[in-house]
Design a protein around this motif. Structure first.
Motif, PDB file in Angstrom:
ATOM      1  N   UNK A 273       0.828  -1.203   0.000  1.00  0.00           N
ATOM      2  CA  UNK A 273       0.000   0.000   0.000  1.00  0.00           C
ATOM      3  C   UNK A 273       0.868   1.261   0.000  1.00  0.00           C
ATOM      4  N   UNK A 274       0.471   2.214  -0.853  1.00  0.00           N
ATOM      5  CA  UNK A 274       1.080   3.546  -0.916  1.00  0.00           C
ATOM      6  C   UNK A 274       2.566   3.521  -1.264  1.00  0.00           C
ATOM      7  N   UNK A 275       3.008   2.482  -1.965  1.00  0.00           N
ATOM      8  CA  UNK A 275       4.402   2.423  -2.403  1.00  0.00           C
ATOM      9  C   UNK A 275       4.472   2.414  -3.927  1.00  0.00           C
ATOM     10  N   UNK A 276       5.589   2.913  -4.491  1.00  0.00           N
ATOM     11  CA  UNK A 276       5.729   2.971  -5.942  1.00  0.00           C
ATOM     12  C   UNK A 276       6.440   1.749  -6.493  1.00  0.00           C
ATOM     13  N   UNK A 277       6.403   1.628  -7.797  1.00  0.00           N
ATOM     14  CA  UNK A 277       7.233   0.658  -8.497  1.00  0.00           C
ATOM     15  C   UNK A 277       8.698   0.873  -8.082  1.00  0.00           C
ATOM     16  N   UNK A 278       9.408  -0.223  -7.879  1.00  0.00           N
ATOM     17  CA  UNK A 278      10.823  -0.116  -7.551  1.00  0.00           C
ATOM     18  C   UNK A 278      11.144  -0.064  -6.076  1.00  0.00           C
ATOM     19  N   UNK A 279      10.165  -0.294  -5.207  1.00  0.00           N
ATOM     20  CA  UNK A 279      10.400  -0.024  -3.792  1.00  0.00           C
ATOM     21  C   UNK A 279      11.443  -0.937  -3.150  1.00  0.00           C
ATOM     22  N   UNK A 280      11.749  -2.086  -3.718  1.00  0.00           N
ATOM     23  CA  UNK A 280      12.804  -2.930  -3.154  1.00  0.00           C
ATOM     24  C   UNK A 280      14.156  -2.216  -3.174  1.00  0.00           C
ATOM     25  N   UNK A 281      14.313  -1.242  -4.079  1.00  0.00           N
ATOM     26  CA  UNK A 281      15.553  -0.477  -4.170  1.00  0.00           C
ATOM     27  C   UNK A 281      15.535   0.784  -3.312  1.00  0.00           C
ATOM     28  N   UNK A 282      14.433   1.027  -2.587  1.00  0.00           N
ATOM     29  CA  UNK A 282      14.309   2.276  -1.837  1.00  0.00           C
ATOM     30  C   UNK A 282      14.285   2.039  -0.327  1.00  0.00           C
ATOM     31  N   UNK A 283      15.042   1.062   0.152  1.00  0.00           N
ATOM     32  CA  UNK A 283      14.952   0.669   1.550  1.00  0.00           C
ATOM     33  C   UNK A 283      15.539   1.700   2.510  1.00  0.00           C
ATOM     34  N   UNK A 284      16.319   2.643   2.014  1.00  0.00           N
ATOM     35  CA  UNK A 284      16.774   3.751   2.864  1.00  0.00           C
ATOM     36  C   UNK A 284      15.792   4.910   2.813  1.00  0.00           C
ATOM     37  N   UNK A 285      15.285   5.203   1.621  1.00  0.00           N
ATOM     38  CA  UNK A 285      14.355   6.315   1.461  1.00  0.00           C
ATOM     39  C   UNK A 285      12.978   5.993   2.030  1.00  0.00           C
ATOM     40  N   UNK A 286      12.582   4.708   1.961  1.00  0.00           N
ATOM     41  CA  UNK A 286      11.264   4.272   2.425  1.00  0.00           C
ATOM     42  C   UNK A 286      11.451   3.089   3.376  1.00  0.00           C
ATOM     43  N   UNK A 287      11.578   3.347   4.684  1.00  0.00           N
ATOM     44  CA  UNK A 287      11.871   2.256   5.629  1.00  0.00           C
ATOM     45  C   UNK A 287      10.902   1.086   5.568  1.00  0.00           C
ATOM     46  N   UNK A 288       9.612   1.339   5.267  1.00  0.00           N
ATOM     47  CA  UNK A 288       8.665   0.229   5.187  1.00  0.00           C
ATOM     48  C   UNK A 288       9.034  -0.722   4.059  1.00  0.00           C
ATOM     49  N   UNK A 289       9.732  -0.212   3.050  1.00  0.00           N
ATOM     50  CA  UNK A 289      10.131  -1.065   1.931  1.00  0.00           C
ATOM     51  C   UNK A 289      11.083  -2.160   2.399  1.00  0.00           C
ATOM     52  N   UNK A 290      11.924  -1.854   3.383  1.00  0.00           N
ATOM     53  CA  UNK A 290      12.853  -2.859   3.893  1.00  0.00           C
ATOM     54  C   UNK A 290      12.097  -4.019   4.528  1.00  0.00           C
ATOM     55  N   UNK A 291      11.057  -3.723   5.267  1.00  0.00           N
ATOM     56  CA  UNK A 291      10.260  -4.777   5.895  1.00  0.00           C
ATOM     57  C   UNK A 291       9.618  -5.673   4.844  1.00  0.00           C
ATOM     58  N   UNK A 292       9.112  -5.071   3.780  1.00  0.00           N
ATOM     59  CA  UNK A 292       8.451  -5.853   2.744  1.00  0.00           C
ATOM     60  C   UNK A 292       9.459  -6.659   1.924  1.00  0.00           C
ATOM     61  N   UNK A 293      10.632  -6.085   1.678  1.00  0.00           N
ATOM     62  CA  UNK A 293      11.672  -6.835   0.970  1.00  0.00           C
ATOM     63  C   UNK A 293      12.130  -8.027   1.808  1.00  0.00           C
ATOM     64  N   UNK A 294      12.283  -7.819   3.109  1.00  0.00           N
ATOM     65  CA  UNK A 294      12.685  -8.920   3.997  1.00  0.00           C
ATOM     66  C   UNK A 294      11.610  -9.999   4.055  1.00  0.00           C
TER      67      UNK A 294
END
Length: 306
Positions: A273-294
Motif C-alpha cells: 500500500x502507498x508504495x511505488x514501483x521499484x520499492x525494493x531499491x528504496x529501503x533507505x528512502x522508504x523504511x517500510x520497503x525494507x520490511x516488505x523486501x525482507x
C-alpha cells in the motif's frame, strides 16, 4: 513527475530517464551509484564471487552471493535485475541480492544479461535462459547449487524474465519470486493512470521500453516478452508476486496470480500500500520497503528450505 520521483532522479543528478535516448548512458552510469544513496545496508553474507559464464552470444557477467555458514552445496536463486531491459546491471541490484541471500539463507546468482536497444529481444530472454541452464547443469558444482532446490527471482523487467524462464523450465525449479513484474508489453495504455504517472513507470515509459526491446506490438505478444500471454500455466512452481499500489503494473501482477491459481499453481499476491514501483531499491528512502523486501526474502528461504 511526483515529488518522490523528482527526489530520486535528483539524487542521481539527472532528469526523467525516458526523456530521450541520449539519457541512456547517463542513467546506466547513475544507477551504478544509486544503491548507497537510496538503499539501506543489507545484512552480512559470507562472500561474493564475480564469474564469467557461457552465454548464447559470448560470456555473461554474473555474481554469486553465498550466505553466512554456507555448506558445500545449498539452495540457489537465479536473479534477473530490472531496468526496462535497457538499464540495470550487477551493481545496481547488488544490495537487493545481498538482502535476498542473507534473509533467505540461499545462494543467489545474479545475471547481467544483454541490454536493449543495442541488443533487442530475444537477447535478454536467451541470456537468462542460458544462465539458468548453466546454473542447474554444468555450472552447478562450481557454484555449489543443490539442483533440487532452485528458484528464479527478478524485479520489474527481471520479474518478467523470471516468469518466462519458469514457464520454459517448469519442473526444474521449486519457486518463483516475482517483484512488481513487467508481465506484458503488448497493451501499454492504462486506464486512470494519471494518479500514478511519474512513479518510475508510466504509459510513456512502457511505450519507450516496448519500442526499444520488443520493437513492435506483434513481437510484444510473444510469451517470452509477455509471460501473461502464455496459455498453459500448469505445472509451474509456486509464486510469490509483490505488487505496489502506485504502480501501473499491479493489475498484470494480480491477473497473473489469478491465472496461476486457476491453473492449480499456488500463488501469493502481496500488495504494498502507498508504495511505488521499484520499492525494493528504496529501503533507505522508504523504511517500510525494507520490511516488505525482507518478508519476500523470508518466503524465498522457506520455499527452498530442506
Amino acid at each position: 513527475m511526483s515529488d518522490f520521483g523528482k527526489e530520486f532522479w535528483t539524487k542521481l543528478g539527472m532528469s526523467d530517464p525516458f526523456a530521450s535516448d541520449a539519457m541512456i548512458a547517463r542513467v546506466r552510469d547513475g544507477m551504478g551509484k544509486a544503491p548507497e544513496l537510496i538503499e539501506a545496508t543489507p545484512p552480512a553474507i559470507l562472500d561474493t564471487h564475480d564469474l564469467d559464464i557461457p552465454g548464447p552470444a559470448g560470456p555473461l557477467k554474473a555474481r554469486l552471493y553465498r550466505p553466512e555458514h554456507a555448506h558445500e552445496t545449498g539452495p540457489l536463486c537465479v536473479f534477473f535485475h530490472g531496468g526496462g531491459y535497457v538499464f540495470g546491471d550487477l551493481d545496481s541490484h547488488d544490495r537487493v541480492c545481498r538482502r535476498l541471500c542473507a534473509i533467505a539463507n540461499v545462494r543467489v546468482l545474479a545475471i547481467a544479461y544483454r541490454l536493449a536497444p543495442e541488443n533487442p529481444f530475444p537477447a535478454a530472454y536467451d541470456d537468462c535462459l542460458a544462465a539458468f541452464d548453466w546454473a542447474v547443469g554444468q555450472g552447478a558444482a562450481r557454484i555449489g547449487a543443490d539442483t533440487t532446490r532452485v528458484a528464479v527471482a527478478g524485479d520489474s523487467a527481471g520479474g518478467g524474465l523470471a516468469a518466462a524462464v519458469a514457464q520454459a523450465r517448469r519442473g526444474q525449479l521449486r519457486f518463483q519470486l516475482l517483484i512488481y513484474p513487467l508481465l506484458q508489453l503488448a497493451e501499454v495504455r492504462k486506464d486512470k493512470l494519471k494518479a500514478f504517472e511519474g512513479h518510475f513507470v508510466s504509459a510513456k515509459s512502457l511505450n519507450w521500453i516496448r519500442d526499444n526491446y520488443a520493437g513492435s506490438t506483434e513481437t510484444a505478444r510473444d510469451p517470452r516478452v509477455s509471460p501473461l500471454f502464455c496459455t498453459d500455466l500448469a505445472g509451474l512452481p509456486p509464486a510469490y508476486i509483490a505488487v505496489a499500489e502506485y504502480d501501473p503494473l499491479k493489475d498484470e501482477g494480480a491477473a497473473y496470480a489469478d491465472m496461476l491459481s486457476a491453473a492449480g499453481v499456488r500463488a501469493e499476491l502481496h500488495f504494498a500500500k502507498a508504495l511505488p514501483h521499484g520499492y525494493f531499491n528504496f529501503t533507505r528512502m522508504l523504511p517500510v520497503a525494507k520490511k516488505l523486501a525482507d518478508k519476500a526474502a523470508d518466503a524465498l528461504g522457506r520455499a527452498l528450505a530442506d
